[in-house]
Design a protein around this motif. Structure first.
Motif, PDB file in Angstrom:
ATOM      1  N   ASP A 116     -16.233 -37.568 -36.203  1.00 43.21           N
ATOM      2  CA  ASP A 116     -15.613 -37.736 -37.519  1.00 43.21           C
ATOM      3  C   ASP A 116     -15.422 -36.388 -38.196  1.00 43.21           C
ATOM      4  OD1 ASP A 116     -15.260 -40.412 -37.762  1.00 43.21           O
ATOM      5  OD2 ASP A 116     -17.285 -40.790 -38.505  1.00 43.21           O
ATOM      6  N   ARG A 122     -14.000 -40.295 -44.040  1.00 45.17           N
ATOM      7  CA  ARG A 122     -13.486 -41.666 -44.190  1.00 45.17           C
ATOM      8  C   ARG A 122     -14.501 -42.621 -44.827  1.00 45.17           C
ATOM      9  NH1 ARG A 122     -13.322 -44.270 -38.118  1.00 45.17           N
ATOM     10  NH2 ARG A 122     -15.429 -43.763 -37.463  1.00 45.17           N
ATOM     11  N   ARG A 156     -25.081 -46.892 -50.148  1.00 46.85           N
ATOM     12  CA  ARG A 156     -25.948 -47.833 -49.433  1.00 46.85           C
ATOM     13  C   ARG A 156     -26.633 -47.180 -48.236  1.00 46.85           C
ATOM     14  NH1 ARG A 156     -25.708 -53.073 -50.039  1.00 46.85           N
ATOM     15  NH2 ARG A 156     -26.292 -53.324 -47.853  1.00 46.85           N
ATOM     16  N   GLU A 157     -25.814 -46.553 -47.393  1.00 50.51           N
ATOM     17  CA  GLU A 157     -26.342 -46.087 -46.105  1.00 50.51           C
ATOM     18  C   GLU A 157     -27.084 -44.764 -46.243  1.00 50.51           C
ATOM     19  OE1 GLU A 157     -26.118 -48.181 -43.651  1.00 50.51           O
ATOM     20  OE2 GLU A 157     -24.772 -49.517 -44.772  1.00 50.51           O
ATOM     21  N   THR A 188     -28.902 -50.126 -52.602  1.00 48.59           N
ATOM     22  CA  THR A 188     -28.276 -51.345 -52.079  1.00 48.59           C
ATOM     23  C   THR A 188     -27.826 -52.316 -53.164  1.00 48.59           C
ATOM     24  OG1 THR A 188     -30.479 -52.272 -51.811  1.00 48.59           O
ATOM     25  CG2 THR A 188     -29.490 -51.236 -49.870  1.00 48.59           C
ATOM     26  N   SER A 189     -27.953 -51.911 -54.435  1.00 48.94           N
ATOM     27  CA  SER A 189     -27.382 -52.797 -55.470  1.00 48.94           C
ATOM     28  C   SER A 189     -25.862 -52.759 -55.401  1.00 48.94           C
ATOM     29  CB  SER A 189     -27.838 -52.362 -56.867  1.00 48.94           C
ATOM     30  OG  SER A 189     -27.097 -51.231 -57.291  1.00 48.94           O
ATOM     31  N   HIS A 236     -22.732 -53.499 -53.734  1.00 48.59           N
ATOM     32  CA  HIS A 236     -22.457 -54.485 -52.687  1.00 48.59           C
ATOM     33  C   HIS A 236     -21.046 -54.379 -52.124  1.00 48.59           C
ATOM     34  CE1 HIS A 236     -25.849 -57.145 -54.473  1.00 48.59           C
ATOM     35  NE2 HIS A 236     -26.304 -56.328 -53.551  1.00 48.59           N
ATOM     36  N   GLY A 284     -18.057 -56.534 -50.883  1.00 44.19           N
ATOM     37  CA  GLY A 284     -17.572 -57.910 -50.944  1.00 44.19           C
ATOM     38  C   GLY A 284     -16.265 -58.089 -50.204  1.00 44.19           C
ATOM     39  N   GLU A 310     -13.934 -54.967 -49.734  1.00 43.18           N
ATOM     40  CA  GLU A 310     -13.462 -53.652 -49.271  1.00 43.18           C
ATOM     41  C   GLU A 310     -11.970 -53.443 -49.457  1.00 43.18           C
ATOM     42  OE1 GLU A 310     -16.169 -51.664 -46.049  1.00 43.18           O
ATOM     43  OE2 GLU A 310     -15.635 -53.646 -45.336  1.00 43.18           O
ATOM     44  N   ALA A 322     -17.595 -56.494 -56.446  1.00 42.64           N
ATOM     45  CA  ALA A 322     -19.032 -56.468 -56.127  1.00 42.64           C
ATOM     46  C   ALA A 322     -19.553 -55.047 -55.954  1.00 42.64           C
ATOM     47  CB  ALA A 322     -19.303 -57.282 -54.865  1.00 42.64           C
ATOM     48  N   LEU A 358     -26.666 -49.713 -60.443  1.00 43.84           N
ATOM     49  CA  LEU A 358     -27.527 -50.593 -61.236  1.00 43.84           C
ATOM     50  C   LEU A 358     -28.997 -50.144 -61.164  1.00 43.84           C
ATOM     51  CD1 LEU A 358     -27.736 -53.063 -63.063  1.00 43.84           C
ATOM     52  CD2 LEU A 358     -28.067 -54.464 -61.031  1.00 43.84           C
ATOM     53  N   GLU A 359     -29.381 -49.531 -60.055  1.00 44.45           N
ATOM     54  CA  GLU A 359     -30.758 -49.006 -59.986  1.00 44.45           C
ATOM     55  C   GLU A 359     -30.974 -48.002 -61.125  1.00 44.45           C
ATOM     56  OE1 GLU A 359     -28.801 -49.343 -57.304  1.00 44.45           O
ATOM     57  OE2 GLU A 359     -29.964 -50.074 -55.580  1.00 44.45           O
ATOM     58  N   PRO A 392     -24.741 -56.995 -59.893  1.00 42.88           N
ATOM     59  CA  PRO A 392     -24.710 -55.563 -60.230  1.00 42.88           C
ATOM     60  C   PRO A 392     -23.337 -55.117 -60.729  1.00 42.88           C
ATOM     61  CG  PRO A 392     -25.915 -55.904 -58.188  1.00 42.88           C
ATOM     62  CD  PRO A 392     -25.278 -57.221 -58.532  1.00 42.88           C
ATOM     63  N   GLY A 399     -30.994 -55.025 -59.570  1.00 42.63           N
ATOM     64  CA  GLY A 399     -30.497 -54.413 -58.335  1.00 42.63           C
ATOM     65  C   GLY A 399     -31.514 -54.424 -57.214  1.00 42.63           C
ATOM     66  N   LEU A 408     -19.604 -64.472 -51.642  1.00 45.83           N
ATOM     67  CA  LEU A 408     -19.275 -63.062 -51.883  1.00 45.83           C
ATOM     68  C   LEU A 408     -19.975 -62.151 -50.866  1.00 45.83           C
ATOM     69  CD1 LEU A 408     -17.304 -61.886 -53.787  1.00 45.83           C
ATOM     70  CD2 LEU A 408     -19.111 -61.530 -55.450  1.00 45.83           C
TER      71      LEU A 408
END
Lengths: 164, 789
Positions: free
Chosen positions: A2, A23, A31-32, A37-38, A40, A42, A44, A50, A78-79, A107, B25, B199
């Protein structure tokens, strides 16, 4: 293989530097890479809301933003909002009104609603419904969410009124 | 004092503990669960509706750095038993064998054909794009009516036609009854194919330990014990070595009740590779490979006497499923519901029903919220409204006079539904009052003179909830109708609950905490509930068919009551008195005669756990209780309810604006009013989605045209009105709590109410519509047709 790019940004008040695939979208990055992880995934493609996070103060679709675009930005999830206590009243209203079931949209819904509340303008229920229409909820039927947001807005507006 | 008050916190609007976590969250959905050395799966799927795989070249994909392995259909089939979506109660259904990925022939667009497992999902997707398949496109079987005709292309080799199964009910006496009828109405209804759109998409993380032959799966699913049985059976593992954990589930609605080939392939890969493998469907994969629902074409006839009494009913349904009947629950129930639940709350003297279940090259058909109940409701109510208009009977009156007479006890409808304990008239009367119907009618009339077309719709529905073991058990399908529950007293005097019910946000955990708290005389917050783990929770059915309250909460109540007896036995042994002389209240053991607290529950618990030597010799303190419960005396808990819709149709654009919506559900004994009302509202909005917006549109080549959320429309906040819910509640029952499930009640009646209201709005134009979703284009077409007639 990449293509990668070095980015530095502020996430929930902390400075973060990472080398990211160009990308990768912001949601996957949060998240990764950061375990936030809040945020989300949904759809893309920017429809469901979300993945909504705050970028430089504005509610933003994480799935339509590349991580590299957030270079130098201030990102809040949201955290972060929970840690700072900024929307503790809205969160309490959501629990009190049962304005969430599965919680997957929550979130993003809270961050969108927070943006609306920050405007500190009186809004009708119809206005609130329109404002929240970029965030899908599949469980509640929306009414409890509108109630919770309305309650919070009313309380905040009452608070800022100068005492007689 | 009411029962609810003596049994607090039962009947109170307890807030959900889980909600407090989710708003900060801290939700933990399947994709949030990580494992060391995890690999990610991506699928190459069938781009055609129907195609033969002539060859698959995987070398280039396998050579991409970061790719661990590429699996084809035969690779996976070698390590996984096949399955058939058949049902022993319907031996004529002979759905062909299926494997996790297509072998030789792929039969719907989106069916998995090959799987890449790689270090990241992005690499896996890159590699999947490098797989080279030589296809031979086969004719698509995509029109259920045409494909029932003689000479039509047959989907499955070796079969004589595309008919999977024909269901029949009722008798031919209906013909004579129609002949004697003053009025016979006939209509062809079409109900579009739609799906649940949770969702959070389907997601799975599979881990296999070869040393113990142990499979541990985290999965976004409603029924962990079902999955444990199926994964063990299909992978030839011992069931006790398979553990299914369902963490937070981001919406389910029946979509996560099924067994899916891609998920089986992931488990097989984890076993072969000895490394964790994760798969999270993307939205396109969800639309093409989640189960779909509805897709019925129903010719319905209803006969009436001059006074509006129903004389006869015929329902002839074509239920267009996928190329296979869904595993493990079979694609049958929806056809059955359409037949059985049309006009189910009314006295129908003569009835005949048929449902033809037809294979097609489209997505598989499963059990989405309310299954066929909304369709049956809509058909009956639309026809009843039309009869009322033709005969000049008031639409409320025609319902009232046709309601089944339950005054002398339970009756069985002519389609075979046992009607018992319904509150038909009370629901209708309450609805009319809540709607202020005379005022609405006056407003409607006033606005019509100004060229504005408002409509009022009323739709009563019958629900079959909380099923017993007859349907799946006798069908040879490993679905548990019973739930087990363990309640454990902690040394603190507070409790833990482990149950076979599951929660996807409905509040099954909170409701269980409430009934256990009531049984033990403690607060709901003093009870911690663990659900959704096939290893630590007692065996149970999970969430389907609105069973969480009538079965899952019932068994928690029973287990709580049993532990209560055990605690009182223990306290009685300590106090050397009869257990019956004691009670548990406010965390204390109370002596009934004096109302004096003798011990705290914590004291008793600590003696039981740590100091049993203080008890009489030989006394064994029992600190946990287990109960199992399955409804044995009737096939389902039948409930009813009614909904009202008030809307305006813009006859220039065809756009429908929903103005008000009312629901009056029969809830039985209510555990938590707050959670109940929001279940109803959420269900209504999903029903509105099916009535107005949501449709999986396939072209005549079996290509799905609405596979993004921009094309497949689900309701948003702005389109939905506030929904007025007025509960009809009944006291606790004798043998059970008497709670009825309402998870599907909202969906069951909303389609009918909206469809009736649109038709009512179109009356002055002489137009009518009998197709969902009622899109602007369809409404304009209906108006145009009426204009040309």
């Amino acid at each position: 293989m990449d293509d990668v790019f070095d980015i530095t940004l502020t996430v929930n008040g902390r400075r973060v530097s990472r080398r990211v695939p160009v990308r990768q979208h912001l949601t996957d990055f949060l998240r990764e890479e950061l375990g936030l992880t809040s945020c989300h995934v949904g759809c893309e493609h920017g429809v469901c809301g979300a993945c909504t996070v705050r970028v430089d103060g504005a509610a933003t679709r994480g799935c339509l933003t590349l991580a590299v675009q957030a270079d130098g930005a201030v990102v809040e999830t949201l955290e972060g909002l929970s840690e700072s206590g900024e929307i503790v009243d809205l969160q309490a209203a959501f629990v009190d009104r049962n304005a969430l079931q599965c919680g997957y949209c929550t979130p993003g819904m809270l961050i969108t609603a927070a943006e609306m509340l920050d405007a500190k303008q009186p809004m009708s229920r119809a206005d609130i419904r329109t404002f929240l229409s970029g965030n899908y909820c599949r469980c509640t039927g929306y009414q409890a969410i509108v109630d919770a947001v309305e309650t919070t807005l009313t309380a905040r507006l009452a608070e800022q009124e100068p005492s007689a | 004092m009411s029962i609810a008050a003596t049994n607090a916190p039962i009947g109170q609007s307890e807030r959900r503990t889980k909600a407090k976590r989710l708003v900060t969250g801290r939700g933990r959905y399947t994709d949030d669960v990580t494992a060391r050395r995890v690999l990610h799966a991506a699928f190459l799927t069938n781009p055609f509706a129907h195609a033969r795989i002539l060859s698959i070249e995987t070398e280039e994909a396998a050579g991409l750095p970061g790719v661990e392995r590429v699996f084809t259909g035969p690779d996976i089939a070698d390590a996984c038993n096949g399955w058939t979506g058949n049902h022993d109660l319907f031996p004529k259904l002979d759905s062909p064998q299926q494997y996790p990925l297509a072998v030789d022939v792929a039969r719907w667009q989106g069916e998995g054909v090959a799987m890449v497992v790689a270090e990241t999902r992005a690499i896996a997707e890159d590699a999947a794009a490098l797989i080279d398949v030589t296809w031979e496109e086969l004719p698509a079987v995509a029109d259920p009516v045409a494909n029932l005709e003689p000479g039509a292309t047959v989907l499955h080799p070796g079969k004589s036609d595309n008919l999977a199964l024909e269901l029949r009910l009722g008798t031919d006496a209906v013909d004579a009854a129609f002949e004697r009828s003053t009025l016979v109405l006939e209509e062809s209804f079409r109900f579009g194919r739609h799906t649940g759109v949770p969702l959070e998409t389907r997601a799975i993380l599979a881990e296999f330990d070869p040393s113990e032959q142990r499979l541990v799966i985290h999965q976004s699913h409603q029924a962990p014990h079902q999955q444990q049985e199926l994964f063990a059976r299909l992978l030839d593992l011992d069931e006790q070595n398979v553990r299914i954990v369902c963490p937070d589930v981001g919406g389910a609605f029946g979509i996560k009740l099924q067994f899916s080939g891609d998920e089986a392939a992931v488990a097989v890969a984890a076993r072969i590779l000895g490394r964790p493998v994760k798969f999270v469907a993307d939205r396109l994969e969800s639309f093409t490979s989640d189960i779909h629902a509805r897709d019925h074409q129903v010719s319905a006839r209803m006969g009436f006497a001059v006074d509006g009494k129903i004389t006869a009913l015929e329902v002839d349904d074509i239920y267009a499923i996928g190329p296979y009947s869904i595993y493990p629950r079979a694609s049958i129930m929806e056809g059955n519901h359409v037949m059985q639940l049309t006009a189910a709350s009314y006295t129908v003297p003569a009835f005949r029903g048929r449902s033809r279940i037809v294979y097609q090259n489209k997505g598989l058909m499963g059990h989405y919220r309310a299954v066929g109940q909304p369709l049956g409701c809509a058909i009956g109510e639309v026809l009843l409204d039309r009869a009322a208009r033709k005969l000049g009977v008031d639409p409320v009156e025609i319902r009232r006079q046709n309601y089944a007479d339950l005054s002398a006890g339970p009756v069985t409808s002519s389609a075979g539904v046992a009607l018992e304990g319904l509150v038909l008239h009370e629901c209708l009367d309450t609805l009319v009052e809540r709607m202020d119907l005379p005022e609405l009618r006056a407003e409607q009339t006033r606005l019509r003179s100004q060229g504005r077309y408002r409509g009022i719709g009323i739709a009563g529905f019958i629900e079959q909830t909380g099923p017993g073991p007859n349907y799946y058990g006798k069908g040879g399908i490993p679905v548990s109708a019973q739930d087990g529950c363990v309640v454990r007293l902690e040394p603190s005097g507070k409790a833990r609950v482990f149950s076979g019910a599951t929660d996807q946000g409905q509040g099954a955990d909170t409701a269980a905490a409430q009934v256990v708290a009531a049984a033990l005389g403690i607060q709901a917050d003093d009870v911690r509930v663990t659900l959704g783990d096939s290893e630590v929770c007692p065996y149970g059915g999970g969430a389907f068919a609105s069973r969480g309250t009538s079965i899952g909460v019932e068994v928690a109540w029973r287990a709580g009551r049993r532990l209560r007896s055990q605690i009182l036995e223990l306290a009685g042994a300590l106090l050397q008195c009869d257990a019956e002389a004691l009670d548990l209240r406010d965390g204390q053991v109370i002596e009934l005669a004096t109302s004096q607290a003798r011990f705290s529950l914590e004291d008793v618990a600590r003696i039981g756990h740590f100091r049993p030597y203080e008890l009489p010799e030989g006394f064994q303190p029992m600190m946990s209780a287990v109960e199992h419960y399955v409804p044995r005396d009737k096939p389902t808990v039948v409930g009813n309810g009614i909904q009202g819709s008030y809307l305006e149709v813009d006859v220039e654009t065809g756009i429908v604006s929903l103005l008000n919506h009312w629901v009056v559900p029969d809830c039985g004994f209510v555990i938590n009013p707050l959670l109940l009302d929001e279940q109803i509202r959420g269900g209504v909005v999903q029903g509105i989605g099916g009535a107005l917006f949501e449709e999986l549109v396939y072209d005549d080549q079996g290509q799905l045209l609405t596979a993004t959320m921009a094309d497949y429309l689900t309701p948003m906040a702005a389109e939905i009105p506030d929904i007025d819910v007025t509960r009809i509640e009944k006291p606790m029952g004798d043998k059970t709590l008497g709670a009825k499930g309402v998870g599907e009640a909202g969906t069951a009646g909303a389609v009918g109410a909206v469809l009736c209201a649109i038709n009512d709005a179109l009356v002055p134009l002489g137009a009518g519509i009998a197709q969902t979703p009622c899109t602007p284009a369809r409404i304009l077409t209906a108006i145009e047709q009426a204009r040309n007639e």
